[in-house]
Design an enzyme around this catalytic site. Structure first.
Site, PDB file in Angstrom:
ATOM      1  CG  HIS A   1       5.259   7.890   6.588  1.00  0.00           C
ATOM      2  ND1 HIS A   1       4.228   7.597   7.451  1.00  0.00           N
ATOM      3  CD2 HIS A   1       5.666   6.698   6.109  1.00  0.00           C
ATOM      4  CE1 HIS A   1       4.042   6.287   7.499  1.00  0.00           C
ATOM      5  NE2 HIS A   1       4.917   5.716   6.689  1.00  0.00           N
TER       6      HIS A   1
ATOM      7  CD  GLU B   1       2.959  -0.976   7.839  1.00  0.00           C
ATOM      8  OE1 GLU B   1       3.114  -1.003   9.073  1.00  0.00           O
ATOM      9  OE2 GLU B   1       3.126   0.051   7.152  1.00  0.00           O
ATOM     10  CD  GLU B   2       2.463   3.220   5.703  1.00  0.00           C
ATOM     11  OE1 GLU B   2       2.385   3.625   6.873  1.00  0.00           O
ATOM     12  OE2 GLU B   2       3.534   3.134   5.090  1.00  0.00           O
TER      13      GLU B   2
ATOM     14  CG  ASP C   1      -0.223  -0.121   2.534  1.00  0.00           C
ATOM     15  OD1 ASP C   1       0.804  -0.823   2.580  1.00  0.00           O
ATOM     16  OD2 ASP C   1      -0.684   0.462   3.539  1.00  0.00           O
TER      17      ASP C   1
END
Length: 399
Positions: A366, A140-141, A82
């Protein structure tokens, strides 16, 4: 030529394919729980190799089994796929084509290396003692994460151990980082709504200002770590959003705070949660407001199995991979990772692949300008290949 040497040579030959896959995925990122096209791309890759894909979980997760020619354990290899809701600032030929979405954490690289490694492992499967489950995990995020649903759907049935890796832009390319025991923080998130009574700014006595109450709470929450947690324990409480937008001459009726919690012990998690609940009750009594706390205790502390991790590092070191310049214990890492759910179920190892650009510039995960050294993709494939063959060889008597 040994089986490992044959595999590593094949991966050398596949490097440009890995980079091309990574760039394709980077240009077409999708956020957690919405990775429809990414999942279709992964399935199409395996379909072309005649490798059956098994859908798993309530999202877009899937796995592929590679059955060895001789009996042995079942090792799972996991990669996430993702992206994040971030607008990319980089000017690249393969820059994200999806506005507001970016592979800002390297999951495109994880998927690229694992696809190609799975292809090469499948070619030599008759010579393997045991089997390999290739896990492609979405989401996952974002809590609750994709691992939880896949585990509930049986992705770990028959699996003895799991290995995962993450590229790290804070570590130089060529470094393999690892740690044993508690390795990455556990995480919780919360939304705290504070409701007072709105009114005219010239008549505060007829209102109940939610901004004042909320501001007090923000300050009070900082005392949890400084006064309720052992100084030798790792913990943080962060208010990342204070939504109190209004007018200069109006007293705000309600505000919404959003917070993040990180811990390295599950016992610390419980203390922080209870303290936040207690402080909300105190705020209601002190300011006469109402509070609505939505608290999500999600990702666990990631625990690396020492035996498996040390075995993997020994196998990587013994492989003498020329692109790997150092293997060292890099200590605990601040971010959280839903690979921790796999590690809760079976002994697992999660280690790191340095991917810092050659000039040493800072492109953190990020961030809108996250970048990785694409040399790290081949390094990831080779490191996991060495760890995999070493594991199967050392545990081949396990039935």
């Amino acid at each position: 030529m040994s089986l490992l040497a044959t595999l590593l040579q094949a991966l050398d030959d596949d490097e440009q394919e890995m980079i091309a896959i990574r760039r394709q995925l980077h240009a077409h990122p999708e956020v957690s729980f919405h990775e429809k096209q990414t999942a279709a791309y992964i399935k199409a890759y395996y379909a072309a190799l005649d490798m059956p894909v098994v859908p798993c979980g309530d999202g877009y997760g899937m796995y592929v089994d590679i059955e060895g020619g001789q009996p042995g354990p079942k090792l799972a290899l996991r990669a996430d796929f993702d992206a994040l809701a971030i607008q990319e600032d980089n000017e690249l030929p393969f820059k994200s084509q999806n506005p507001g979405v970016m592979h800002a954490c390297g999951h495109d690289a994880h998927t690229a290396y694992l696809l190609v490694l799975a292809k090469e492992l499948n070619k030599i499967k008759t010579q393997l003692s045991g089997s390999i489950r290739i896990i492609h995990q979405p989401a996952e995020e974002v809590s609750p994460g994709g691992a939880k649903g896949m585990i509930a759907a049986g992705v770990l049935e028959g699996v003895t151990n799991v290995i995962g890796v993450h590229v790290m832009s804070s570590m130089p390319t060529g470094l393999i980082g690892y740690h044993t025991g508690a390795t990455q923080t556990g995480r919780a998130n919360f939304t705290d709504t504070i409701i007072g009574k709105g009114g005219h700014a010239s008549m505060p006595h007829l209102s109940n200002d939610a901004i004042v109450a909320g501001s007090y709470l923000v300050t009070a929450l900082q005392t949890i770590v400084s006064r309720r947690i052992d100084p030798f324990d790792t913990a943080s409480v962060t208010i990342g959003s204070f939504d109190g937008v209004g007018s200069f001459n109006a007293i705000k009726q309600a505000v919404v705070l959003k917070g993040d919690v990180r811990v390295m012990k599950e016992s610390t998690r419980q203390i922080i949660h209870q303290q936040i609940v207690t402080m909300n009750h105190g705020l209601e009594a002190m300011f006469g407001v109402q509070t609505k706390l939505d608290y999500d205790d999600n990702y666990p502390v990631l625990i690396n199995d020492a035996t498996l991790t040390n075995q993997a590092m020994a196998a990587i070191k013994a492989a003498k991979i020329p692109q790997i310049t150092a293997i060292k214990d890099t200590g605990v890492q601040d971010p959280s990772e839903d690979f921790a759910y796999f590690a809760q179920k079976v002994p697992s190892s999660f280690f790191y692949i340095g991917c810092q650009l050659p000039d040493g510039s800072n492109h953190p995960h990020h961030s809108p300008d996250f970048m990785l050294d694409e040399d790290a993709i081949l390094i990831a494939a080779k490191a996991v290949a060495a760890a995999t063959l070493g594991y199967l060889d050392q545990n081949k008597t396990v039935q």
